[in-house]
Design an enzyme around this catalytic site. Sequence first.
Site, short mmCIF file in Angstrom:
data_model
loop_
_atom_site.label_atom_id
_atom_site.label_comp_id
_atom_site.label_asym_id
_atom_site.label_seq_id
_atom_site.Cartn_x
_atom_site.Cartn_y
_atom_site.Cartn_z
N ALA A 157 -6.00 5.29 4.10
CA ALA A 157 -6.04 5.33 5.56
C ALA A 157 -7.15 4.41 6.10
O ALA A 157 -6.94 3.66 7.06
CB ALA A 157 -6.24 6.76 6.05
N TYR A 158 -8.32 4.49 5.48
CA TYR A 158 -9.43 3.61 5.89
C TYR A 158 -9.06 2.15 5.68
O TYR A 158 -9.27 1.30 6.55
CB TYR A 158 -10.68 3.97 5.08
N SER A 159 -8.51 1.85 4.51
CA SER A 159 -8.14 0.48 4.20
C SER A 159 -7.13 -0.05 5.22
O SER A 159 -7.26 -1.18 5.71
CB SER A 159 -7.56 0.41 2.79
#
Length: 263
Positions: A157-159
């Site tokens: 999700a962060y990526s």
Amino acid sequence: MDLNLSGRVAVITGPAKGMGAAVTRAFAAEGCRLALLGRDVAAIEPVAAEVRTGGTKALVLDCDITDGTACDRAIAATRDAFGRIDILVNVAGGSGPIGKTGWETTEAEFDEIVDLNMRGCFNTMRACLPTMIDQGEGRIVNVGGTFGMRGRAGRMAYSASKWGLRGITKSFALEAGPYGINVNCVAPGMVDGPRFRQKVVPEMARRLTISEDEAVARHAADYALRRVSTDADVANACLFLASEVSRQITGIDLPVDGGWAML
């Protein structure tokens, strides 16, 4: 070298701690006037008070960057107070779920981090750009991350949010360039600080049954320069891209990671 930033008006999001506080101090040291935006104004005030002691004019504004209307109000208040907006540095962001695969990540977790890391930057850029366009100049620096350049298992999700921010940055660079506005992205790798020392290092030490000093050395060994970046390294990169010495640079991703993402 004189970066010619004295008197410039810089809007900084997420200024209360870590990289945001380092960026705030760095721009204050160069003589900028500051508008410091965040949801927790009480947490921002100590940093604002610190730079004011050195003569910096610092305006603290309550702003949830995921709320477009709140961003419009904060930018309008900045323009009213200082008469112009020269620089926007988007530091505010989050890490999202850690150690979860993509299929374990919930919709709510995915939406939350994408909303903060992508929509938040979009909102502040959208609010600042009309003023910069009227001025015929401006600098925007978005703080991304190297996991948005190579991807990372357990950080989907962060990526995804940081990959998306790169696209936002490049598109705005193309659109705003004809108006004399540079839009770039700084991509930190692992940064030495409270999260690194209190969470990342102890977790690695426990997992590998090694000392925390050995865990730090393991991290450093991943990078070509064999050292972990600091908040000041990131702040200096932001200063460079906000200054006249980078006048012919726009739309780039600048890794600040000691040589990991690009090597």
